[in-house]
Design a protein around this motif. Structure first.
Motif, short mmCIF file in Angstrom:
data_model
loop_
_atom_site.label_atom_id
_atom_site.label_comp_id
_atom_site.label_asym_id
_atom_site.label_seq_id
_atom_site.Cartn_x
_atom_site.Cartn_y
_atom_site.Cartn_z
N LEU A 1 0.76 -1.03 -0.14
CA LEU A 1 -0.11 -0.06 -0.12
C LEU A 1 0.92 1.20 -0.02
N LEU A 2 1.99 1.28 0.82
CA LEU A 2 2.84 2.39 1.19
C LEU A 2 3.41 2.69 -0.24
N ASN B 1 2.86 6.12 -2.77
CA ASN B 1 3.94 6.83 -3.03
C ASN B 1 3.98 7.09 -4.48
N GLU B 2 3.45 6.05 -5.56
CA GLU B 2 3.49 6.47 -6.91
C GLU B 2 2.30 7.05 -7.16
N GLU B 3 1.43 7.51 -6.22
CA GLU B 3 0.26 8.17 -6.28
C GLU B 3 -0.99 7.47 -7.43
N LYS B 4 -0.98 5.93 -7.41
CA LYS B 4 -1.97 5.32 -8.17
C LYS B 4 -3.32 5.73 -7.64
N GLU C 1 -7.42 9.13 -3.39
CA GLU C 1 -7.29 10.67 -3.72
C GLU C 1 -6.15 11.32 -3.06
N PRO C 2 -5.22 11.35 -3.98
CA PRO C 2 -3.85 11.96 -3.45
C PRO C 2 -4.10 13.55 -2.94
N ASP C 3 -4.82 14.30 -3.65
CA ASP C 3 -4.70 15.79 -3.26
C ASP C 3 -5.45 15.65 -1.82
#
Length: 656
Positions: free
Chosen positions: A123-124, A128-131, A148-150
């Protein structure tokens, strides 16, 4: 209260009506004061009514909004706390800040304040790859993650059942296979019926037991062919088992002092039975082209996996195929206006010799033939031969450059490719696109990369060399070609080099071909002259061999000096020499070439399939003779990679 709502009650239209009513009452007051007074009283009453209505509307609307807001907030709160979807907020340090109650179903551990990798290391990495969307497994459950990276927000949806259905569908997809006894006709030729029956009994018993153990439907279509139908789940089990059926068939039939080998072509990954059949047939052709005794699995996307290939291709004692191919070549040549012949890049003795042999066949059929040779890409080992050819003006005139060949191509040109079947390895790949008809004559085991749409393919992995195959084609030409001493010597040199002076990959037909060439004037003394080497070359090879060590199981590995470069021929000769040492069953020589690439030359006595090992490193070759070239890598890195592939091979992972 929002202004746009209030304007519905006291907008400009209401004010206008009030002004009109006031003006009307004033006019009535002028003519009749009683009517005017009544009008003003009514106007006042209406004003009071409007004001009261407005106050009541505001009160009702405020109450409605308050109730609706409460319900929406309540529903949102319940959605967050009761909805069967996990929610997780994390900070910039990838630490979990908040989770909704459903996350307790994902894991019973306390997550707040923990790092994401405590929930799942995978998961981490994906966060980090913003999948945005992906699947992970937590415990025994599979979850679909919406990211939702934002907002640094993760949604967890349980997808275990969905994944199980997908996996079940995948495992139950149909797989089609063709099974072929490679050398049945050769082995049983002249055999009495009782022994032939016992041999077939061994095969059918093993296949029947195999089909029962793995739930496979198998049907026999002829004495040496079978059809099998099973599913992807069974295929996965068979791959995990490394298709031990091949070894069982070989060992069981050896009880009758004869070893039958099996080849299996499998088509998978396509829902269409017709396409599966085509993939299975293509796989079987590929397995047979590589010498048989192996399994080839071809998927819809073109990916191919191989298993087995532990034995050498069986030499065919009958020459019927050679005669048929020879006559077919004659017909194609006669239908052409000219013939171009080319071998592989950096040609060796076998490539040049075979090309000269095919040139003589073209001349025997009254057609102009030309050998395509790049003067800037000549192997050191053939320079002496080419110097001899230059002295024969009529023969040297038949050698042309790739640029000249491209300019002289016509619609009726026939192209013959010798000693290779891979488009990227031929002398001039652009000729393949310009010529409509191509013939392939090769003795290497067939690889995935193959010349498309060849009108005739003559590939025999059992043969010692392409020169041997071409010599047999010469013999069966109706009009015997006029072969002079130099031309016969070139063919014989190709055979001698590839067999290491008849020491390896040599069958009875190899000696027959050599005898035919000798009868045509082949000079063995000239062959020895062509194969002589310099003293410096010999010393350099000896120093390379000095670097060798035994890795494991009789496998010798030699690593060249990092500050020196070595020619491909020298590397191959060093591998051959290592194979003559005691207790060495396979040898690998790793060295840097003049162009900066790392070359690995591999040899074996047949117990180790070096072709499979080299294929895993983007190379290829024969069971006993293979090589590869690696870019952007040091000798030490190449050695580490080679050892990994050798370990995989001895563990049974012989797929490529």
């Amino acid at each position: 209260m929002p202004k746009f709502l209030m304007k519905r009650w006291h907008g400009y239209h209401v004010i206008l009506l009030a002004v009109i009513a006031a003006l009307t009452s004033a006019a009535l007051m002028y003519f009749e004061w009683r009517l005017g007074t009544a009008g003003f009283v009514l106007l006042a009453i209406m004003g009071v009514v409007v004001i009261r209505a407005r106050i009541q509307f505001e009160r009702d609307l405020a109450e409605y909004i308050s109730t609706l807001t409460y319900r929406v907030n309540k529903a949102g709160e319940k959605a967050v706390t009761k909805m069967p979807v996990g929610m997780l907020l994390y900070n910039e340090e990838r630490m979990i800040q908040w989770t909704n109650p459903y996350m307790q179903h994902v894991t019973e551990e306390e997550l707040t304040g923990a790092s994401l990798d405590e929930l799942s290391g995978e998961l981490l990495e994906l966060v980090n790859e913003e999948k945005r969307s992906f699947f992970i497994k937590v415990g025994s459950e599979n979850y679909r993650i919406s990211h939702e990276p934002d907002e640094r927000l993760l949604y967890f949806t349980n997808a275990t059942e969905e994944q199980e259905v997908k996996e079940k569908f995948k495992r139950e997809k149909t797989v089609f296979a063709f099974i072929y006894l490679d050398n049945y006709d050769e082995v049983t030729q002249g055999m009495d019926d009782q022994l032939r029956s016992r041999l077939l009994s061994h095969v059918t018993e093993a296949l029947t037991q195999w089909s029962r153990e793995h739930d496979i439907l198998i049907r026999r279509t002829s004495s040496d062919r079978f059809i099998a139908v099973f599913n992807e789940g069974t295929l996965a089990d068979l791959e995990a088992d490394r298709f031990t059926l091949l070894d069982e068939i070989r060992e069981n039939t050896q009880e009758e002092k004869v070893a039958l080998t099996l080849s299996i072509g499998i088509g998978s990954g396509d829902p269409s039975l017709r396409e599966l059949g085509a993939l299975a047939q293509s796989s079987l052709d590929l397995a047979l082209g590589r010498g048989g005794d192996q399994v080839a699995i071809k998927e819809r996307n073109g990916k191919v996996r191989f298993y087995g290939g532990k034995s050498n291709a069986t030499e065919k004692r009958t020459r019927v195929r050679a005669r048929v191919i020879s006559h077919a070549v004659r017909d194609f040549i006669r239908e052409s206006d000219k013939v171009f012949i080319m071998g592989h890049k950096n040609p060796d003795m076998d490539s040049i010799g075979a090309a000269i042999g095919m040139l003589k066949i073209a001349e025997a059929n009254d057609k102009d033939g030309y050998i395509v040779l790049d003067p800037d890409d000549i192997n050191q080992s053939v320079k002496k031969l080419l110097k001899e050819v230059e002295e024969d003006r009529s023969l040297w005139a038949r050698f042309i450059s790739p640029d000249e060949a491209r300019e002289e191509v016509t619609n009726g040109t026939l192209l013959i490719v010798v000693d290779t079947h891979k488009p990227k390895l031929v002398q001039e790949a652009r000729l393949l696109d310009k010529v409509e008809r191509t013939i392939v004559v090769d003795h290497h085991r067939r690889g995935e990369d193959f010349i498309d749409d060849a009108v005739l393919v003559y590939m025999e992995p059992y043969a010692s060399s392409t020169a041997e195959l071409v010599t047999e084609l010469l013999e069966y030409q109706p009009r015997q070609p006029q072969v002079n001493t130099l031309e016969a010597t070139a063919l014989l040199a190709g055979i001698i080099v590839d067999t290491k002076s008849f020491a390896i990959r040599t069958g009875s037909r190899t000696f027959d071909a050599a005898a035919y060439l000798r009868s045509r004037g082949a000079d063995t003394t000239l062959v020895q002259k062509l194969l002589k080497e310099d003293l410096d070359h010999y010393v350099k090879r000896s120093k390379l061999i000095e670097q060798a060590h035994i890795y494991s199981g009789g496998v010798a590995i030699a690593l060249g000096y990092s500050d020196e470069t070595y020619g491909q021929v020298l590397i191959a000769q060093a591998a051959d020499t290592l194979l003559t040492m005691n207790n060495v069953i396979a040898s690998f020589v790793i060295s840097k070439m003049d162009d900066g690439r790392i070359s690995i030359s591999a040899r074996s006595l047949g117990e180790v399939n070096v072709q499979v090992i080299m294929e895993k490193m983007n190379g290829g070759g024969h069971l006993t003779n293979a090589a590869t070239q690696l870019e952007n890598m040091t000798e030490e890195e190449a050695e580490t990679l080679l050892k990994e592939k050798i370990d995989e091979y001895f563990k049974g992972g012989q797929s490529a």
